[in-house]
Design an enzyme around this catalytic site. Structure first.
Site, PDB file in Angstrom:
ATOM      1  N   GLU A  22     -17.256  10.485   4.184  1.00 11.67           N
ATOM      2  CA  GLU A  22     -16.775   9.170   4.600  1.00 11.67           C
ATOM      3  C   GLU A  22     -15.795   8.694   3.540  1.00 11.67           C
ATOM      4  O   GLU A  22     -16.073   8.745   2.353  1.00 11.67           O
ATOM      5  CB  GLU A  22     -17.920   8.159   4.774  1.00 11.67           C
ATOM      6  CG  GLU A  22     -18.727   7.870   3.527  1.00 11.67           C
ATOM      7  CD  GLU A  22     -19.670   6.681   3.697  1.00 11.67           C
ATOM      8  OE1 GLU A  22     -19.572   5.962   4.700  1.00 11.67           O
ATOM      9  OE2 GLU A  22     -20.512   6.495   2.799  1.00 11.67           O
TER      10      GLU A  22
ATOM     11  N   ASP B  46       0.868  -1.164   0.000  1.00 10.28           N
ATOM     12  CA  ASP B  46       0.000   0.000   0.000  1.00 10.28           C
ATOM     13  C   ASP B  46       0.914   1.225   0.000  1.00 10.28           C
ATOM     14  O   ASP B  46       2.065   1.163   0.439  1.00 10.28           O
ATOM     15  CB  ASP B  46      -0.917   0.002   1.223  1.00 10.28           C
ATOM     16  CG  ASP B  46      -2.184   0.814   0.984  1.00 10.28           C
ATOM     17  OD1 ASP B  46      -2.201   1.634   0.032  1.00 10.28           O
ATOM     18  OD2 ASP B  46      -3.150   0.654   1.739  1.00 10.28           O
TER      19      ASP B  46
END
Length: 883
Positions: free
Chosen positions: A623, A275
């Site tokens: 969000e 990542d």
């Protein structure tokens, strides 16, 4: 840009080739890595052996530069395709991942992913450089699917997942992976990436320093099964290691995860990408700080099994080849370990056809124009319709078969582009909001549209171009715009002009771009104004020389951060707006809230209407991934409350009090505790983030053009009181499998416009130890419809087992009056249970089965789904299964 076949062949970079066409040996004098008669790994080994140490080090980062002397084109491994080709301009945008999971439809998922991979191929072909290089968001390595378990509704990135259940997640993921990677026996169409490996699902605010210690049972039963399934059954080509640590060791340096489980137990033969910033987390002092020496930290990652480092420009942490070179030279990083990683990487690129002649490839018929076609949009609409979940329909208010005389369409998401696309999205060529869809479906109705409220504050609208001036006397309309070819407004502008307003359609060549607009604004009225630039990267707004809002350094996350200032009617103020972007993100513009924008006009519109449609919920601006949101109930992209944001709740209650028939349409990526609405609003539709054509899907559902059949992939809880702390990774009292309290809407729930009946459930034990379960399903209502048949297992009397577990599912279509037998075959893994030590085994005892359109649970106001029960008994000794 279209590259000629000759140029592609000369540059040794092209899409994939057919097996039978790639058999001729290399011409005399050609290196072995160009010999298409050899297998890909042998070719990759030959290529890597010809590189210098410095060249090798630079190939181990996500931005791999070209090596002209070896005819190796440059390649950027970073590309996103969560629910369509992302960040590369116009593309077909399917519903957000959580919405696609709500279809419970593996066939549609595979078909959608096939379209997405077609568009990846088209974009790749369109952007290839003359030497065959491809850049940021232009490649064929797709960093999807996100198969982390959505264990807690507070997680802002849960929208990217397929929900809370490992079986549903694994099946949907494999269908998606199959569509992305294609079915050619030799070549990948694209390479999918299962992420984030492993045990990763928030909180966002601490993701770089969190260390999780799940129980052995939870690891085996919840967190790893979907990864295992995508490797063993889905044959996924890539895995992304996570930011967090597991049992004290960073995921990107974990031999347990990458060597023991991934490669030894599961037989994975692809490559592992970190990542972005994950490798740096190994050594960063403000992260996991596992090994503070950078050279040793990077070496630990490679030795554990990571193969390519994604740098993180957001935290100024990039791939540093010097660390790799120093590691090899000092003996910290064995050269054979680095070579192993590079062979995996170049094997993958060769499987993508990047070193073979273009015309021999199985995907050569895909053209650079095959994206966002009418056919692809139609499939996106089908997927959106399949994702809709009817949560409540009191008194059969829906469908609205007779067009109302007057409809009030209210709420912050009714005409919102953001809530069509969620996060990690492309740009639909013809986006259809819910308001657009309703106008198209009810052309004879008078439709009154008012926001009434914003998502978490006052309603916003585009800044009127009429109030913007290029000079202090306001004799000329517009603002002076300066465009720069970097993200820092540095140097001489590449273009300067007067533009009507701060608006930009980021262009295909705008990989790193920034813009400054300057001029004046004439206040139309006295009062407090809110300003924001609707952007996905950084922005600043200054009025009268003072900063109103500054959101410059956030990076990838979209923002809803706004700022306030007080203006006097008729007065002219200097204004400056600045924004930057990486990648191509579509339309972005300046928005504001004027002093007179209140909910009173929305309530009046409801009073005058025959039908009210309130479209609310959330958006990827409040969000999402590691973001700033300054509002009650939100933190770092996550939520601290799961009810409808207060401004929306207040307006909804005022509107409902008017007494008109009301439909609540929710657009969100995670569960909402709409308890008041459940008690007071007759019809509630969960629309998720439904993609580019989502507005049509909502409108056609309301009109009854199809029967809804989506099912919840997550539990909708009543509140957070019964859940463990967000940072607690125990599954105790989480998800439908373990939560013992009453919930608002259960996992698997979804209503229909017809009715179904289940009968004659039968379980038969086969000679190989598998079990076949069958049931008859009948459409007993007045409308053709899909039904999602769900099979749950429970083990009465066996300690510490889930309440029930999903074992299989099938979405079927039944005409009115039709009956069909649906059957499932369960193998040993389907029948197994996991004990406290994490041992998975088939254990003897009674097995209870439920086959139905949902779980066998009910509460006042919500009847249990139709279904039928049966059981059987497992006999014989305990049979332990492999990891």
């Amino acid at each position: 840009m279209v590259i000629s076949l000759a140029a592609l062949a000369a540059g040794c970079a092209a899409p994939m080739a057919q097996d039978q066409a790639a058999s001729a040996p290399a011409p005399a004098g050609q290196p072995a890595y160009l010999d298409t008669s050899l297998d890909f790994e042998a070719r990759a080994q030959d290529l890597v052996s010809r590189m210098t140490l410095e060249e090798k080090a630079r190939q181990a980062g996500h931005t791999a530069p070209p090596i002209p002397r070896l005819k190796v084109p440059g390649y950027n491994w970073w590309n996103e395709g969560l629910h369509g080709v992302a960040r590369a301009g116009i593309a077909t945008v399917f519903p957000q991942a959580i919405g696609m999971a709500a279809t419970w439809d593996t066939d549609r998922m595979h078909e959608s992913a096939t379209i997405i991979s077609d568009e990846f191929r088209a974009k790749y072909l369109d952007t290839l450089q003359p030497d065959g290089s491809s850049g940021f968001y232009q490649g064929l390595t797709v960093w999807s699917p996100n198969i982390n378990i959505f264990r807690d509704p507070r997680w802002g990135r849960g929208q990217e997942t397929y929900g809370e259940d490992p079986v549903l997640t694994g099946e949907i993921a494999n269908a998606f992976i199959g569509g992305l990677q294609g079915d050619d026996p030799k070549y990948y169409k694209t390479i999918a990436t299962s992420k984030h490996y492993a045990v990763h699902s928030g909180p966002e605010w601490g993701r770089h320093e969190q260390d999780f210690h799940p129980s052995a049972r939870d690891l085996e039963e919840t967190y790893l099964p979907a990864f295992r399934k995508t490797v063993i059954e889905g044959e996924v080509g890539s895995i992304m290691c996570a930011y967090n640590a597991l049992y004290g060791i960073p995921a990107c340096a974990s031999e347990f995860l990458m060597e023991e489980r991934l490669r030894n137990d599961w037989g994975f033969d692809g490559y592992v990408v970190t990542d972005c910033g994950g490798a740096a987390n190994i050594y960063r002092e403000d992260a996991l700080a596992y090994e503070l020496d950078r050279v040793k930290g990077v070496a630990l990652g490679f030795k554990a099994g990571m193969d390519v480092i994604c740098g993180d420009y957001r935290n100024e942490l990039t791939t540093e080849p010097e660390q790799i070179v120093e590691g090899v030279q000092t003996g910290v990083l064995p050269i054979e370990v680095l070579d192993r990683a590079l062979v995996r990487l170049f094997t993958a690129r060769m499987k993508l056809g990047m070193f073979d002649p273009y015309e021999t490839l199985p995907w050569a018929d895909i053209t650079a124009q095959e994206f966002d076609t009418p056919e692809h949009r139609a499939k996106s609409l089908e997927m959106a319709k399949a994702s809709m979940v009817l949560l409540k329909n009191e008194g059969n208010l829906l469908p609205i078969t007779d067009a109302p005389r007057r409809i009030a369409v209210l709420g912050p998401n009714a005409d919102s582009f953001d809530t069509l696309v969620g996060n990690y999205y492309g740009t639909p060529g013809d986006p259809v909001t819910v308001l657009d869809g309703l106008r198209a479906r009810f052309p004879d109705s008078q439709i009154d549209y008012l926001q009434g409220t914003g998502l978490i504050g006052a309603p916003e609208a585009d800044v009127d171009a009429s109030v913007l001036c290029a000079d202090a006397a306001c004799t000329r309309q517009g603002l002076t715009a300066e465009h720069f070819d970097n993200v820092n407004l540095e140097g001489t502008p590449t273009e300067t002009s007067v533009e009507e307003r701060p608006y930009v359609q980021w262009r295909s060549d705008g990989r790193e771009t920034s813009i400054r607009w300057t001029g004046f604004i004439k206040a139309p009225e006295t009062g407090t104004y809110n300003f924001r630039f609707a952007s996905e990267n950084g922005y600043r707004v200054y009025v009268d020389g003072k900063p109103v809002v500054e959101e410059w350094g956030v990076g990838d996350a979209p923002s809803i951060l706004s700022g306030t200032t007080t203006l006097e009617a008729g007065k002219i103020y200097p204004i400056r707006v600045e924004a930057w972007q990486r990648g191509q993100r579509g339309e972005q513009w300046l928005v504001w809230n004027r002093p007179g924008d209140t909910g009173a006009r929305a309530v009046e519109a409801a009073r005058n209407a025959d039908l009210v449609i309130f479209v609310g919920g959330l958006s990827a601006r409040i969000e999402g991934e590691e973001m700033r949101v300054e509002a009650e109930g939100f933190s770092g992209g996550d939520r601290t409350r799961i009810d409808l944001p207060k401004p929306q709740q207040d307006l909804l209650q005022q509107v409902q009090a008017v007494g008109k028939p009301t439909v609540l349409v929710l657009m969100n990526g995670s569960a909402l505790a709409v308890n008041w609405a459940d008690q007071n609003v007759p019809a509630i539709v969960e629309a998720w983030y439904p993609g580019g054509s989502g507005g049509h899907a909502v409108a056609q559902l309301i009109a009854g053009d199809y029967s809804p059949a989506g099912r919840l992939p997550v539990t909708f809880y009543r509140d957070l009181d019964d859940l463990p702390a967000f940072t607690d990774y125990s599954m105790r009292n989480r998800t439908y499998k373990y939560h013992k309290g009453e919930v608002l809407y259960p996992f698997g729930h979804g209503l229909s416009y017809t009715s179904f009946a289940y009968s004659n459930p039968v379980a038969s034990v086969n000679t190989d130890g598998s079990v076949t379960v069958a049931v008859e399903v009948a459409n007993t209502g007045a409308m053709d419809s899909d039904e999602v048949v769900q099979l749950y297992l429970s083990r009465p009397g066996m300690p510490e087992q889930p309440i029930r577990s999903l074992a299989a599912f099938d979405r079927i279509h039944l005409a009115q009056g039709e009956t069909r037998t649906v059957s499932f075959t369960l193998d040993e893994r389907d029948l197994s249970t996991v004990d406290a030590q994490g041992v998975r085994a088939v254990r003897p005892g009674e097995v209870n089965l439920w086959l139905g359109g949902g779980q066998p649970v009910s509460r006042p106001g919500l009847a249990a789904a139709p279904g039928a029960a049966t059981s059987f008994t497992i006999t014989g000794p305990v049979r332990v299964l492999p990891k």
